[in-house]
Motif scaffolding. Structure first.
Motif, PDB file in Angstrom:
ATOM      1  N   GLY A 188       0.817  -1.207   0.000  1.00 24.54           N
ATOM      2  CA  GLY A 188       0.000   0.000   0.000  1.00 24.54           C
ATOM      3  C   GLY A 188       0.850   1.256   0.000  1.00 24.54           C
ATOM      4  N   LYS A 189       1.896   1.245   0.805  1.00 19.45           N
ATOM      5  CA  LYS A 189       2.794   2.399   0.867  1.00 19.45           C
ATOM      6  C   LYS A 189       3.513   2.587  -0.464  1.00 19.45           C
ATOM      7  CE  LYS A 189       6.069   4.605   3.900  1.00 19.45           C
ATOM      8  NZ  LYS A 189       6.759   4.568   5.167  1.00 19.45           N
ATOM      9  N   ARG A 190       3.936   1.481  -1.068  1.00 17.13           N
ATOM     10  CA  ARG A 190       4.613   1.559  -2.368  1.00 17.13           C
ATOM     11  C   ARG A 190       3.682   2.132  -3.428  1.00 17.13           C
ATOM     12  NH1 ARG A 190       7.187  -3.643  -5.220  1.00 17.13           N
ATOM     13  NH2 ARG A 190       5.075  -3.920  -5.968  1.00 17.13           N
ATOM     14  N   LEU A 191       2.419   1.726  -3.399  1.00 17.98           N
ATOM     15  CA  LEU A 191       1.441   2.233  -4.351  1.00 17.98           C
ATOM     16  C   LEU A 191       1.206   3.732  -4.157  1.00 17.98           C
ATOM     17  CD1 LEU A 191      -0.554   1.534  -6.612  1.00 17.98           C
ATOM     18  CD2 LEU A 191      -2.240   1.033  -4.837  1.00 17.98           C
ATOM     19  N   MET A 192       1.083   4.168  -2.909  1.00 21.66           N
ATOM     20  CA  MET A 192       0.883   5.598  -2.632  1.00 21.66           C
ATOM     21  C   MET A 192       2.104   6.413  -3.068  1.00 21.66           C
ATOM     22  SD  MET A 192      -1.149   5.698   0.990  1.00 21.66           S
ATOM     23  CE  MET A 192      -0.862   7.438   1.114  1.00 21.66           C
ATOM     24  N   ASN A 193       3.304   5.937  -2.737  1.00 24.57           N
ATOM     25  CA  ASN A 193       4.522   6.639  -3.143  1.00 24.57           C
ATOM     26  C   ASN A 193       4.630   6.707  -4.658  1.00 24.57           C
ATOM     27  OD1 ASN A 193       5.196   6.953  -0.471  1.00 24.57           O
ATOM     28  ND2 ASN A 193       6.911   5.536  -0.504  1.00 24.57           N
ATOM     29  N   SER A 194       4.304   5.602  -5.308  1.00 27.69           N
ATOM     30  CA  SER A 194       4.361   5.546  -6.763  1.00 27.69           C
ATOM     31  C   SER A 194       3.409   6.567  -7.384  1.00 27.69           C
ATOM     32  CB  SER A 194       4.016   4.139  -7.229  1.00 27.69           C
ATOM     33  OG  SER A 194       4.026   4.067  -8.622  1.00 27.69           O
ATOM     34  N   ASN A 195       2.231   6.687  -6.811  1.00 34.25           N
ATOM     35  CA  ASN A 195       1.252   7.648  -7.308  1.00 34.25           C
ATOM     36  C   ASN A 195       1.753   9.085  -7.118  1.00 34.25           C
ATOM     37  OD1 ASN A 195      -1.210   8.481  -8.432  1.00 34.25           O
ATOM     38  ND2 ASN A 195      -2.110   8.731  -6.409  1.00 34.25           N
ATOM     39  N   LEU A 196       2.324   9.380  -5.965  1.00 34.91           N
ATOM     40  CA  LEU A 196       2.866  10.716  -5.726  1.00 34.91           C
ATOM     41  C   LEU A 196       4.000  11.036  -6.694  1.00 34.91           C
ATOM     42  CD1 LEU A 196       2.913  10.840  -1.824  1.00 34.91           C
ATOM     43  CD2 LEU A 196       1.598  12.313  -3.349  1.00 34.91           C
ATOM     44  N   LEU A 197       4.906  10.086  -6.906  1.00 36.60           N
ATOM     45  CA  LEU A 197       6.008  10.306  -7.843  1.00 36.60           C
ATOM     46  C   LEU A 197       5.480  10.519  -9.260  1.00 36.60           C
ATOM     47  CD1 LEU A 197       8.539   7.695  -6.452  1.00 36.60           C
ATOM     48  CD2 LEU A 197       8.799  10.177  -6.414  1.00 36.60           C
ATOM     49  N   ALA A 198       4.439   9.789  -9.637  1.00 36.92           N
ATOM     50  CA  ALA A 198       3.840   9.958 -10.959  1.00 36.92           C
ATOM     51  C   ALA A 198       3.224  11.350 -11.104  1.00 36.92           C
ATOM     52  CB  ALA A 198       2.782   8.882 -11.205  1.00 36.92           C
ATOM     53  N   LEU A 199       2.583  11.836 -10.044  1.00 35.43           N
ATOM     54  CA  LEU A 199       2.030  13.193 -10.084  1.00 35.43           C
ATOM     55  C   LEU A 199       3.130  14.238 -10.219  1.00 35.43           C
ATOM     56  CD1 LEU A 199      -0.819  13.002  -7.423  1.00 35.43           C
ATOM     57  CD2 LEU A 199      -1.078  13.505  -9.863  1.00 35.43           C
ATOM     58  N   PHE A 200       4.215  14.040  -9.494  1.00 32.32           N
ATOM     59  CA  PHE A 200       5.341  14.967  -9.613  1.00 32.32           C
ATOM     60  C   PHE A 200       5.855  14.978 -11.055  1.00 32.32           C
ATOM     61  CE2 PHE A 200       6.398  14.626  -4.898  1.00 32.32           C
ATOM     62  CZ  PHE A 200       6.029  15.929  -4.627  1.00 32.32           C
ATOM     63  N   ARG A 201       6.070  13.780 -11.638  1.00 31.05           N
ATOM     64  CA  ARG A 201       6.576  13.688 -12.999  1.00 31.05           C
ATOM     65  C   ARG A 201       5.607  14.311 -14.010  1.00 31.05           C
ATOM     66  NH1 ARG A 201       8.813   8.881 -10.974  1.00 31.05           N
ATOM     67  NH2 ARG A 201       7.002   7.653 -11.543  1.00 31.05           N
ATOM     68  N   LEU A 202       4.315  14.112 -13.780  1.00 29.17           N
ATOM     69  CA  LEU A 202       3.288  14.686 -14.654  1.00 29.17           C
ATOM     70  C   LEU A 202       3.407  16.200 -14.725  1.00 29.17           C
ATOM     71  CD1 LEU A 202       0.662  14.172 -16.332  1.00 29.17           C
ATOM     72  CD2 LEU A 202      -0.582  14.526 -14.193  1.00 29.17           C
ATOM     73  N   HIS A 203       3.816  16.792 -13.623  1.00 25.96           N
ATOM     74  CA  HIS A 203       3.950  18.257 -13.557  1.00 25.96           C
ATOM     75  C   HIS A 203       5.383  18.717 -13.761  1.00 25.96           C
ATOM     76  CE1 HIS A 203      -0.193  19.097 -12.501  1.00 25.96           C
ATOM     77  NE2 HIS A 203      -0.157  17.985 -11.792  1.00 25.96           N
ATOM     78  N   GLY A 204       6.233  17.837 -14.277  1.00 28.54           N
ATOM     79  CA  GLY A 204       7.589  18.215 -14.636  1.00 28.54           C
ATOM     80  C   GLY A 204       8.579  18.260 -13.500  1.00 28.54           C
ATOM     81  N   ILE A 205       8.248  17.640 -12.363  1.00 28.39           N
ATOM     82  CA  ILE A 205       9.155  17.622 -11.217  1.00 28.39           C
ATOM     83  C   ILE A 205       9.751  16.226 -11.123  1.00 28.39           C
ATOM     84  CG2 ILE A 205       9.364  17.931  -8.726  1.00 28.39           C
ATOM     85  CD1 ILE A 205       6.813  19.665  -8.894  1.00 28.39           C
ATOM     86  N   SER A 206      11.023  16.103 -11.495  1.00 23.60           N
ATOM     87  CA  SER A 206      11.685  14.794 -11.384  1.00 23.60           C
ATOM     88  C   SER A 206      13.178  14.977 -11.319  1.00 23.60           C
ATOM     89  CB  SER A 206      11.312  13.887 -12.547  1.00 23.60           C
ATOM     90  OG  SER A 206      11.688  14.443 -13.777  1.00 23.60           O
TER      91      SER A 206
END
Length: 84
Positions: free
Chosen positions: A66-84
Motif C-alpha cells: 500500500g505504501k509503495r502504491l501511494m509513493n508511486s502515485n505521488l512520484l507519478a504526479l510529480f513527474r506529470l507536472h515536470g518535477i523529477s
C-alpha cells in the motif's frame, strides 16, 4: 498553500513572493521527491525479502504494498507536472 509564484500565459513562472521563501519551498519539494524515491527502493527490497520467506500475504507485506502504491502515485504526479 500560499503561492510564491504565478504562472504566465506562455506557461513559464514568475516570482510573486520572497525569493528566499521560494528557494526554501523548492528545496523542500526536492527533498520530498528524493525521499519518496529512496523509500521506493527500500520498500522493494523489504517486499522481496518477504516474498522469499513466503510471507507475501502478511499484514506487513500488505502495508508495504500500500505504501509503495501511494509513493508511486505521488512520484507519478510529480513527474506529470515536470518535477523529477
Amino acid at each position: 498553500m500560499q503561492r510564491l509564484t504565478c504562472r504566465m500565459e506562455d506557461g513559464s513562472y514568475s516570482l510573486s513572493g520572497e525569493m528566499q521563501a521560494a528557494i526554501e519551498r523548492l528545496g523542500t519539494f526536492e527533498t520530498l521527491y528524493e525521499t519518496l524515491a529512496a523509500e521506493q527502493e527500500v520498500i522493494g527490497a523489504e517486499l522481496a525479502a518477504l516474498r522469499l520467506a513466503g510471507k507475501e500475504k502478511t499484514c506487513r507485506a500488505r502495508e508495504l504494498m500500500g505504501k509503495r502504491l501511494m509513493n508511486s502515485n505521488l512520484l507519478a504526479l510529480f513527474r506529470l507536472h515536470g518535477i523529477s
